[in-house]
Design an enzyme around this catalytic site. Structure first.
Site, PDB file in Angstrom:
ATOM      1  N   SER A 190      24.904  35.294  32.843  1.00  0.00           N
ATOM      2  CA  SER A 190      23.479  35.655  32.930  1.00  0.00           C
ATOM      3  C   SER A 190      22.941  36.272  31.635  1.00  0.00           C
ATOM      4  O   SER A 190      22.130  37.200  31.675  1.00  0.00           O
ATOM      5  CB  SER A 190      23.220  36.574  34.133  1.00  0.00           C
ATOM      6  OG  SER A 190      23.557  35.902  35.343  1.00  0.00           O
ATOM      7  N   LYS A 247      27.089  22.701  31.138  1.00  0.00           N
ATOM      8  CA  LYS A 247      27.700  22.333  32.430  1.00  0.00           C
ATOM      9  C   LYS A 247      27.288  20.892  32.770  1.00  0.00           C
ATOM     10  O   LYS A 247      27.182  20.069  31.879  1.00  0.00           O
ATOM     11  CB  LYS A 247      27.318  23.359  33.507  1.00  0.00           C
ATOM     12  CG  LYS A 247      27.621  24.795  33.026  1.00  0.00           C
ATOM     13  CD  LYS A 247      27.545  25.835  34.098  1.00  0.00           C
ATOM     14  CE  LYS A 247      27.899  27.196  33.478  1.00  0.00           C
ATOM     15  NZ  LYS A 247      27.932  28.265  34.474  1.00  0.00           N
ATOM     16  N   GLU A 278      33.943  36.238  30.764  1.00  0.00           N
ATOM     17  CA  GLU A 278      32.886  35.872  31.702  1.00  0.00           C
ATOM     18  C   GLU A 278      33.251  36.377  33.102  1.00  0.00           C
ATOM     19  O   GLU A 278      33.979  35.695  33.827  1.00  0.00           O
ATOM     20  CB  GLU A 278      32.727  34.350  31.763  1.00  0.00           C
ATOM     21  CG  GLU A 278      32.299  33.720  30.467  1.00  0.00           C
ATOM     22  CD  GLU A 278      31.580  32.387  30.702  1.00  0.00           C
ATOM     23  OE1 GLU A 278      30.453  32.272  30.217  1.00  0.00           O
ATOM     24  OE2 GLU A 278      32.119  31.516  31.392  1.00  0.00           O
TER      25      GLU A 278
HETATM   26  P1  13P Z   1      24.982  31.611  33.192  1.00  0.00           P
HETATM   27  O1  13P Z   1      24.507  31.979  31.817  1.00  0.00           O
HETATM   28  O2  13P Z   1      24.145  30.573  33.857  1.00  0.00           O
HETATM   29  O3  13P Z   1      25.230  32.831  34.030  1.00  0.00           O
HETATM   30  O4  13P Z   1      26.417  30.898  33.003  1.00  0.00           O
HETATM   31  C1  13P Z   1      27.388  31.525  32.243  1.00  0.00           C
HETATM   32  C2  13P Z   1      28.500  30.572  32.007  1.00  0.00           C
HETATM   33  O5  13P Z   1      29.244  30.218  32.903  1.00  0.00           O
HETATM   34  C3  13P Z   1      28.672  30.045  30.641  1.00  0.00           C
HETATM   35  O6  13P Z   1      29.882  29.400  30.502  1.00  0.00           O
END
Ligand code: 13P
Length: 255
Positions: free
Chosen positions: A213, A11, A167
């Site tokens: 997560s 991100k 997701e």
């Molecule tokens: P997290 O693993 O921080 O929950 O994020 C998942 C995600 O959006 C991966 O693209």
């Protein structure tokens, strides 16, 4: 057999310096790991430096987004060919944060998926329902609409090479993971849609990740499910030790 694919979506985190330090540590911690594909998806600014450090390591590079046009007057955007040139094999498309904050629709994601394939990039196509959609029993309808929309007009052989990431939005960054059984149920549902639309060969070949997560402690249970072929990891991919643990816990048992 589908080879598990564990991708780290960083991100909007990590400077170039932080990214380079991560790669050095991560390569050391995953040396000797086999049977699982590893992908790092840094922000655009760190792609070149990470590509250079990954050369020869077997760890793949991915981007987090791209434009669908080959070039043009689109201030602030990045074209598919630019990502190929820099060494990307993968590109994450249609992430829920892109849908939520940047207005990406299924139609737009579909354009990007087609453009990525035309340029030799493998899309990681993200789908998943929001909390209120799950609570009102719409999970399958939402996921079906997203899968059908994102992959409209593709050929079966193109779908076979894709990665889809399920997701659930309520599990992203919340510490609230879908149970392995819930995730398996939706991943199997996605594969059934692909089977209906694109046939057995494509449905059996496509890799479907779970994301939301994922941590070292829950990776093995998720990966043990028959239709979960990997993970798309956010927060836990920012730390080399925890991401390496997830990779190791996802590797198939030695014969
Ligand atoms: P997290 O693993 O921080 O929950 O994020 C998942 C995600 O959006 C991966 O693209």
């Amino acid at each position: 057999m589908r080879k598990p694919i564990i991708a780290g979506n960083w991100k909007m985190y990590k400077t170039v310096g932080e990214a380079v330090n991560f790669v050095a540590a991560f390569k050391e911690k995953t040396a000797g790991v086999s049977g699982v594909e590893m992908v790092l998806c840094p922000p655009f600014t760190a792609l070149a430096a990470v590509a250079q450090r990954l050369a020869g390591s077997g760890i793949e590079l991915g981007a987090q987004n791209m434009h669908w046009q080959p070039e043009g007057a689109y201030t602030g955007e990045i074209a598919p060919g630019m990502l190929r040139e820099i060494g990307c094999k993968y590109v994450i498309l249609g992430h829920s944060e892109r849908r939520q904050y940047f207005g990406e629709t299924d139609e737009l994601v579909n354009k990007k998926v087609k453009a990525a394939l035309e340029h030799g990039l493998t899309p990681i196509v993200c789908v998943g329902e929001r909390l209120e959609e799950r609570e009102s029993g719409q999970t399958e309808a939402v996921v079906r609409r997203q899968v059908e929309g994102a992959l409209a007009g593709l050929a079966s052989r193109q779908v076979a090479g894709l990665v889809v990431a399920y997701e659930p939005v309520w599990a992203i960054g919340t510490g609230r993971t879908a149970s392995a059984e819930d995730a398996q149920q939706v991943n199997a549902f996605i594969r059934s849609i692909l089977r209906r639309l694109f046939g057995d060969d494509a449905a059996d070949a496509v890799r479907i990740q779970y994301g939301g997560s994922v941590k070292p402690g829950n990776a093995a249970g998720l990966m043990a499910q028959p239709d979960i072929d990997g993970a798309l990891v956010g927060g836990a991919s920012l730390d080399a030790a925890s991401f390496a643990e997830i990779v190791k816990n996802s590797a198939p048992a030695e014969e």
